[in-house]
Write a protein that holds these residues in place. Structure first.
Motif, PDB file in Angstrom:
ATOM      1  N   UNK A 131      21.524 -30.418 -18.329  1.00 43.83           N
ATOM      2  CA  UNK A 131      22.102 -29.798 -19.712  1.00 43.83           C
ATOM      3  C   UNK A 131      22.899 -28.369 -19.312  1.00 43.83           C
ATOM      4  N   UNK A 132      22.384 -27.910 -18.463  1.00 43.61           N
ATOM      5  CA  UNK A 132      23.262 -26.664 -18.158  1.00 43.61           C
ATOM      6  C   UNK A 132      24.523 -27.004 -17.431  1.00 43.61           C
ATOM      7  N   UNK A 133      24.417 -27.901 -16.721  1.00 43.07           N
ATOM      8  CA  UNK A 133      25.736 -28.478 -16.019  1.00 43.07           C
ATOM      9  C   UNK A 133      26.744 -28.835 -17.118  1.00 43.07           C
ATOM     10  N   UNK A 134      26.335 -29.310 -17.865  1.00 44.03           N
ATOM     11  CA  UNK A 134      26.989 -29.954 -19.242  1.00 44.03           C
ATOM     12  C   UNK A 134      27.819 -28.877 -20.035  1.00 44.03           C
ATOM     13  N   UNK A 143      28.156 -25.570 -18.859  1.00 40.13           N
ATOM     14  CA  UNK A 143      28.601 -24.395 -18.307  1.00 40.13           C
ATOM     15  C   UNK A 143      30.054 -23.938 -18.936  1.00 40.13           C
ATOM     16  N   UNK A 144      30.036 -22.766 -19.097  1.00 40.10           N
ATOM     17  CA  UNK A 144      31.428 -22.316 -19.570  1.00 40.10           C
ATOM     18  C   UNK A 144      31.416 -22.369 -21.012  1.00 40.10           C
ATOM     19  N   UNK A 145      30.625 -22.792 -21.704  1.00 43.17           N
ATOM     20  CA  UNK A 145      30.666 -23.002 -23.095  1.00 43.17           C
ATOM     21  C   UNK A 145      31.827 -23.616 -23.514  1.00 43.17           C
ATOM     22  N   UNK A 146      32.314 -24.784 -23.000  1.00 46.23           N
ATOM     23  CA  UNK A 146      33.308 -25.495 -23.629  1.00 46.23           C
ATOM     24  C   UNK A 146      32.957 -26.301 -24.674  1.00 46.23           C
ATOM     25  N   UNK A 147      31.806 -26.684 -24.960  1.00 47.06           N
ATOM     26  CA  UNK A 147      31.410 -27.449 -26.140  1.00 47.06           C
ATOM     27  C   UNK A 147      30.506 -26.377 -26.912  1.00 47.06           C
ATOM     28  N   UNK A 148      30.898 -26.443 -28.220  1.00 51.07           N
ATOM     29  CA  UNK A 148      30.244 -25.647 -29.300  1.00 51.07           C
ATOM     30  C   UNK A 148      28.560 -25.814 -29.423  1.00 51.07           C
ATOM     31  N   UNK A 149      27.797 -24.889 -29.291  1.00 53.32           N
ATOM     32  CA  UNK A 149      26.490 -24.732 -29.206  1.00 53.32           C
ATOM     33  C   UNK A 149      25.773 -25.856 -30.360  1.00 53.32           C
ATOM     34  N   UNK A 150      26.097 -25.677 -31.464  1.00 48.62           N
ATOM     35  CA  UNK A 150      25.487 -26.734 -32.542  1.00 48.62           C
ATOM     36  C   UNK A 150      25.675 -28.130 -31.954  1.00 48.62           C
ATOM     37  N   UNK A 192      22.922 -30.933 -31.412  1.00 45.78           N
ATOM     38  CA  UNK A 192      23.012 -32.422 -32.228  1.00 45.78           C
ATOM     39  C   UNK A 192      22.900 -33.281 -30.976  1.00 45.78           C
ATOM     40  N   UNK A 193      23.749 -33.338 -29.909  1.00 43.23           N
ATOM     41  CA  UNK A 193      23.660 -34.310 -28.790  1.00 43.23           C
ATOM     42  C   UNK A 193      22.363 -34.595 -28.283  1.00 43.23           C
ATOM     43  N   UNK A 201      39.696 -24.446 -21.265  1.00 42.43           N
ATOM     44  CA  UNK A 201      39.142 -25.763 -21.131  1.00 42.43           C
ATOM     45  C   UNK A 201      40.049 -26.929 -21.466  1.00 42.43           C
ATOM     46  N   UNK A 202      40.305 -27.718 -20.301  1.00 49.63           N
ATOM     47  CA  UNK A 202      40.977 -28.929 -20.585  1.00 49.63           C
ATOM     48  C   UNK A 202      40.266 -29.783 -21.471  1.00 49.63           C
ATOM     49  N   UNK A 203      40.756 -31.036 -22.106  1.00 48.75           N
ATOM     50  CA  UNK A 203      40.168 -32.004 -22.597  1.00 48.75           C
ATOM     51  C   UNK A 203      39.377 -32.817 -21.647  1.00 48.75           C
ATOM     52  N   UNK A 204      39.883 -32.764 -20.345  1.00 50.40           N
ATOM     53  CA  UNK A 204      39.191 -33.690 -19.332  1.00 50.40           C
ATOM     54  C   UNK A 204      37.928 -32.827 -19.163  1.00 50.40           C
ATOM     55  N   UNK A 205      37.792 -31.331 -18.901  1.00 51.13           N
ATOM     56  CA  UNK A 205      36.642 -30.684 -18.802  1.00 51.13           C
ATOM     57  C   UNK A 205      35.542 -30.969 -19.836  1.00 51.13           C
ATOM     58  N   UNK A 206      36.177 -31.062 -21.083  1.00 47.54           N
ATOM     59  CA  UNK A 206      35.244 -31.133 -22.190  1.00 47.54           C
ATOM     60  C   UNK A 206      34.612 -32.573 -22.592  1.00 47.54           C
ATOM     61  N   UNK A 207      35.287 -33.664 -21.725  1.00 46.19           N
ATOM     62  CA  UNK A 207      34.910 -34.817 -21.687  1.00 46.19           C
ATOM     63  C   UNK A 207      33.724 -35.070 -20.701  1.00 46.19           C
ATOM     64  N   UNK A 208      33.969 -34.448 -19.628  1.00 48.18           N
ATOM     65  CA  UNK A 208      33.050 -34.586 -18.338  1.00 48.18           C
ATOM     66  C   UNK A 208      31.766 -33.658 -18.926  1.00 48.18           C
ATOM     67  N   UNK A 209      31.954 -32.755 -19.712  1.00 46.01           N
ATOM     68  CA  UNK A 209      30.992 -31.805 -20.109  1.00 46.01           C
ATOM     69  C   UNK A 209      29.966 -32.594 -21.141  1.00 46.01           C
ATOM     70  N   UNK A 210      30.695 -33.641 -22.068  1.00 46.43           N
ATOM     71  CA  UNK A 210      29.969 -34.500 -22.809  1.00 46.43           C
ATOM     72  C   UNK A 210      29.136 -35.347 -22.169  1.00 46.43           C
ATOM     73  N   UNK A 211      29.784 -35.962 -21.227  1.00 48.27           N
ATOM     74  CA  UNK A 211      29.084 -36.939 -20.409  1.00 48.27           C
ATOM     75  C   UNK A 211      27.917 -36.385 -19.685  1.00 48.27           C
ATOM     76  N   UNK A 212      27.977 -35.292 -19.219  1.00 46.94           N
ATOM     77  CA  UNK A 212      26.738 -34.632 -18.517  1.00 46.94           C
ATOM     78  C   UNK A 212      25.737 -34.386 -19.689  1.00 46.94           C
ATOM     79  N   UNK A 213      26.189 -34.009 -20.684  1.00 52.69           N
ATOM     80  CA  UNK A 213      25.133 -33.680 -21.988  1.00 52.69           C
ATOM     81  C   UNK A 213      24.460 -34.977 -22.509  1.00 52.69           C
TER      82      UNK A 213
END
Length: 174
Positions: free
Chosen positions: A19-22, A24-31, A35-36, A90-102
């Motif tokens: 979860x910390x990997x996903x 990192x850098x707070x690219x995804x909103x905390x809420x 929810x995820x 934060x690029x869309x690719x970074x956000x997508x990878x973060x979502x997958x990690x989450x």
């Protein structure tokens, strides 16, 4: 047995690291991150249908899961419909990878909960659940404390900020 408590603690600690990997850098909103975590329900459901539990769900349970997933889609969907990055840099690719990690981070939690259910309902039916959770919490506290420097590194925090970050987290929680 302590090895079972240890397995559960390691799964929970793995969830935290992923979860910390996903996030990192707070690219995804905390809420959205919170929810995820609800994806634990469908993942647990699918895993519980496999051996050794082989659970079957009734129509109301499937309906409840559909409502949960629809709610997640309605709540989280608009956040990702925008083509703009959530945070500067934060690029869309970074956000997508973060979502997958989450999403991947939910799997160890689901496995841990199913392992607990297997122990309580099938392997050790007379097990005191309060004692089990107490042991899990004590072990997990130790694991989290041990992994705090690695988690700080994953989140881009200096080691000197670990204690302050923990206090901020406790303030947020309470």
């Amino acid at each position: 047995p302590w090895w079972k408590v240890g397995a559960i603690g390691i799964l929970f600690a793995s969830h935290n690291v992923l979860r910390n990997l996903g996030n990192r850098g707070a690219t995804i909103n905390g809420a959205v991150v919170l929810l995820m975590a609800k994806f634990n329900v469908p993942i647990s459901a699918v895993l519980s249908m496999m051996p050794p539990l082989r659970r079957r769900f009734n129509a109301f349970q499937w309906l409840g899961m559909a409502v949960l997933l629809a709610g997640l889609a309605v709540t989280i969907g608009p956040t990702f419909a925008s083509s703009a990055p959530r945070q500067p840099g934060a690029s869309l690719t970074e956000a997508g990878l973060d979502i997958v990690m989450l999403l991947v981070s939910v799997v160890p939690t689901a496995l841990a909960m199913l392992f607990i259910e297997l122990q309580v309902q099938h392997r050790h039916p007379k097990l005191n659940v309060i004692v089990l959770w107490c042991k899990i919490c004590v072990l997990e506290f130790g694991l989290r404390s041990f992994l705090a420097p690695m988690n700080a590194l994953l989140q881009g925090l200096a080691f000197s900020e670990i204690f302050d970050n923990a206090l901020d987290g406790l303030r947020c929680l309470f």
